[in-house]
Design a protein around this motif. Sequence first.
Motif: not given
Length: 353
Positions: A63-79, A251-257
């Motif tokens: 669960i926690g690592l999915k939140a981090g991966c999701e945030l990072f991939i979204e960041f890459i997509t919208l950078f 921390e906000s990087y733990k916010f998960h969709r």
Amino acid sequence: MDDFQIYKSYQRLLKNEDLSTPLAAILALTEMMEQSNAGTMFELLTELKGAAEALSRQSLNPIGLKAGCELFIEFITLFPHDAASFSELKTELIRQGQRYAEQALAYRAKIAELAFDFIKDDSVILTHSYSRVVLQTLLLAHKRKRISGEISGSNSTCECFSSHVLCFSVFVTEARPRGMGIKTAEMLTAAGIPCTVVLDSAVAYAIDKVDFVLMGSEAVVESGGLVNAVGSNQIAIIAKAANKPFYALAESYKFHRMFPLSQYDLPSHNPGVLSFPQTMSARARPASSGLPSKASSVLFDNGSPIRITQEDIARNNPDVDYTRPDLISLVFSDVGSLTPEGVSQYLVGMFAG
């Protein structure tokens, strides 16, 4: 890419005590980008999503690592970028990923500042398991209140006031099966904070002595609910029944969709948990005649003893549970003090670009 083992990188990063699972996942993906031979953004995103899936498959609690991966991939997509080539863009993305992880380490200090004002003199706080951000908050409060007490005491003729250095105390649950509450209690005690370990089964007994609950998190989901070490949910239910505030720190990087409707919607749920294992024999007999004693055991018909170990219990129980948003008073985060509804709005805004 064939030689890059994402999970080994992730496990190595987790050895750093300061890194939580989402940050370790972000840094592992950043390292993967450095090894990548992708020539286009589409290829890079495909590799990142595949690596995130590989991490998830190999983790018992993703669960926690999915939140981090999701945030990072979204960041890459919208950078946003004006790079002249994909190579330059990839270099910049790697730099930004590393910078984000470095900056995110300061989020706990921001949260501690927000939560500090809620810790009043003579407060009795209940916390569960082990949380870096909860620990940092309590240590900050202890340090500031001790200094404040010493300064006030030096200017006062009141001997009892000048000796009033420690002004809050903490109940910490054992947090079985991992027992991480013991680690929290040891660290708080070493810092000079009055602390008592409470049995998980004694939370309802202790709750009348408590002013509020301060809880860490593995993830805060889109409903505004909380995923955390198993036992968090029942503590929230007890706190609600006793009319005691339940504060979550995340921390906000733990916010998960993710939008679980029950405990069994969590990706960490295993259908084998809380199962009823088959016995070797339908009948069992006591090992000795007469009334059983504490030392006696029960034997199967084939003569082998029946023993249930703590490891057996741990394997047949969940590691985390889900706490509904209506049980949570506030979520303290680096983006502010949010109601559970505010978390939902923040997530929608963040992933809407």
